[in-house]
Write a protein that holds these residues in place. Structure first.
Motif, PDB file in Angstrom:
ATOM      1  N   ARG A 155       0.821  -1.221   0.000  1.00 19.74           N
ATOM      2  CA  ARG A 155       0.000   0.000   0.000  1.00 19.74           C
ATOM      3  C   ARG A 155       0.857   1.274   0.000  1.00 19.74           C
ATOM      4  NH1 ARG A 155      -5.027  -1.565   4.135  1.00 19.74           N
ATOM      5  NH2 ARG A 155      -5.743  -3.393   2.947  1.00 19.74           N
ATOM      6  N   SER A 156       1.989   1.189  -0.679  1.00 19.79           N
ATOM      7  CA  SER A 156       2.803   2.390  -0.881  1.00 19.79           C
ATOM      8  C   SER A 156       2.184   3.220  -2.004  1.00 19.79           C
ATOM      9  CB  SER A 156       4.244   2.001  -1.231  1.00 19.79           C
ATOM     10  OG  SER A 156       4.807   1.224  -0.190  1.00 19.79           O
ATOM     11  N   SER A 157       2.798   4.329  -2.339  1.00 20.13           N
ATOM     12  CA  SER A 157       2.187   5.249  -3.292  1.00 20.13           C
ATOM     13  C   SER A 157       2.836   5.170  -4.672  1.00 20.13           C
ATOM     14  CB  SER A 157       2.291   6.684  -2.780  1.00 20.13           C
ATOM     15  OG  SER A 157       1.771   7.594  -3.723  1.00 20.13           O
ATOM     16  N   THR A 213       8.844   3.865  -4.943  1.00 20.94           N
ATOM     17  CA  THR A 213       8.341   4.695  -6.044  1.00 20.94           C
ATOM     18  C   THR A 213       9.458   5.029  -7.016  1.00 20.94           C
ATOM     19  OG1 THR A 213       6.786   5.681  -4.462  1.00 20.94           O
ATOM     20  CG2 THR A 213       7.030   6.778  -6.584  1.00 20.94           C
TER      21      THR A 213
END
Length: 304
Positions: free
Chosen positions: A54-56, A173
């Motif tokens: 659930r990182s961006s 990211t």
């Protein structure tokens, strides 16, 4: 501040990257085609990691462009690094790559607008002397060594840019978008490669068998998704130069493993090993000289 665990992680990923040269040599399809697959597996794998943790995925337009362009530099690095091993052997590729810390010593002050130290220039000249010894005799892998040096230069370059990016972006990211940049750059390079360098102007995009897929998957998952992400994350606490200096152990690990695996194909003349020793001594001398120069300046400051 870096902890002891951080340095353990750093040396572990250096070992993994030393093994990546061997994996790249074991893959039977050409290096450029292999890089396309490696980058594809890497950014899909990184995307899965971001989704499950659930990182961006979200970045601004400017950061997106920067990360994709850094990915282009990484693509050049991979093509030079693995290409060097193909046109020569693993040992030559790794020794050329060993110039990375001295490239970092020159490039980092330039990008940060600080003065380049005289002893850094002196060590650079020592490295050039070591390369001259290798080249001056009947050395048959000159192109491979030059490509390895290009790999060292691009490694220092993208590390400097990543050290800036990690200050405001998550390592996951950064890795995701840079791997997309690698994939797109390698894909766009294929027609040029096919026209000028591919054997009989034919691309070999399909892996030759199950082992090719396994080797490429290991390169993507272990040496890219895991090792690259950890390296970017460590840049929060460890300087670019220290990371690049530690990467000079990569040739040591890689050459030992390559000699065990490939045997006589990795054996070189005495001039290669003499030049290699000179290069490694120059690289190893850097932190010692840096510490002494800093101490001398401190004493001079106190005396004044």
């Amino acid at each position: 501040m870096a902890s002891r665990n951080d340095y353990y992680k750093l040396h572990f990923i250096v070992f993994l990257w030393g093994f990546s040269a061997i994996l790249g040599k074991l893959v039977t399809i050409p290096a450029v085609e292999m890089i396309v697959w490696r980058a594809l597996f890497a950014f899909l794998g990184m995307g899965f990691v971001i989704f499950t943790t659930r990182s961006s995925f979200v970045v601004g337009t400017r950061d997106l462009i920067r990360l994709l362009l850094i990915g282009v530099i990484v693509a050049v690095h991979w093509i030079a690094f693995f290409g060097a091993a193909r046109v020569s052997n693993v040992s030559v590729s790794l020794i050329g790559f060993a110039t990375n810390s001295l490239w970092a010593a020159i490039l980092e002050p330039w990008f940060n607008r600080t003065r380049i130290k005289k002893f850094e220039i002196a060590l650079g000249l020592v490295v050039i002397f070591g390369l001259y010894i290798i080249f001056s005799f009947d050395f048959q892998y000159k192109l491979g060594l030059l490509m390895g040096i290009a790999a060292g230069f691009t490694s220092a370059l993208f590390s400097i840019f990543n050290a800036r990016a990690v200050k405001h972006l998550h390592p996951f990211t950064i890795t995701f978008y840079e791997m997309i940049g690698v994939f797109l750059a390698a894909l766009l390079f294929l027609p040029v490669y096919q026209h000028f360098w591919a054997t009989d102007h034919v691309l070999h995009l399909l892996p030759s068998g199950v082992m090719d897929v396994i080797y490429i998957a290991l390169l993507a998952g272990v040496c890219s998704v895991y090792a690259y992400t950890v390296a970017v994350e460590l840049m929060k606490r460890i300087s670019v130069f220290v990371i690049q200096l530690s990467l000079n152990l990569e040739p040591v690990y890689g050459i030992v493993m390559a000699t065990i695996i490939f045997g006589s194909a990795e054996k070189m003349g005495w001039n290669f090993y003499l030049g290699t020793c000179i290069i490694m001594l120059a690289v190893g001398a850097y932190p010692v000289l840096k510490k002494r120069v800093a101490a001398a300046r401190e004493r001079a400051g106190k005396a004044a």
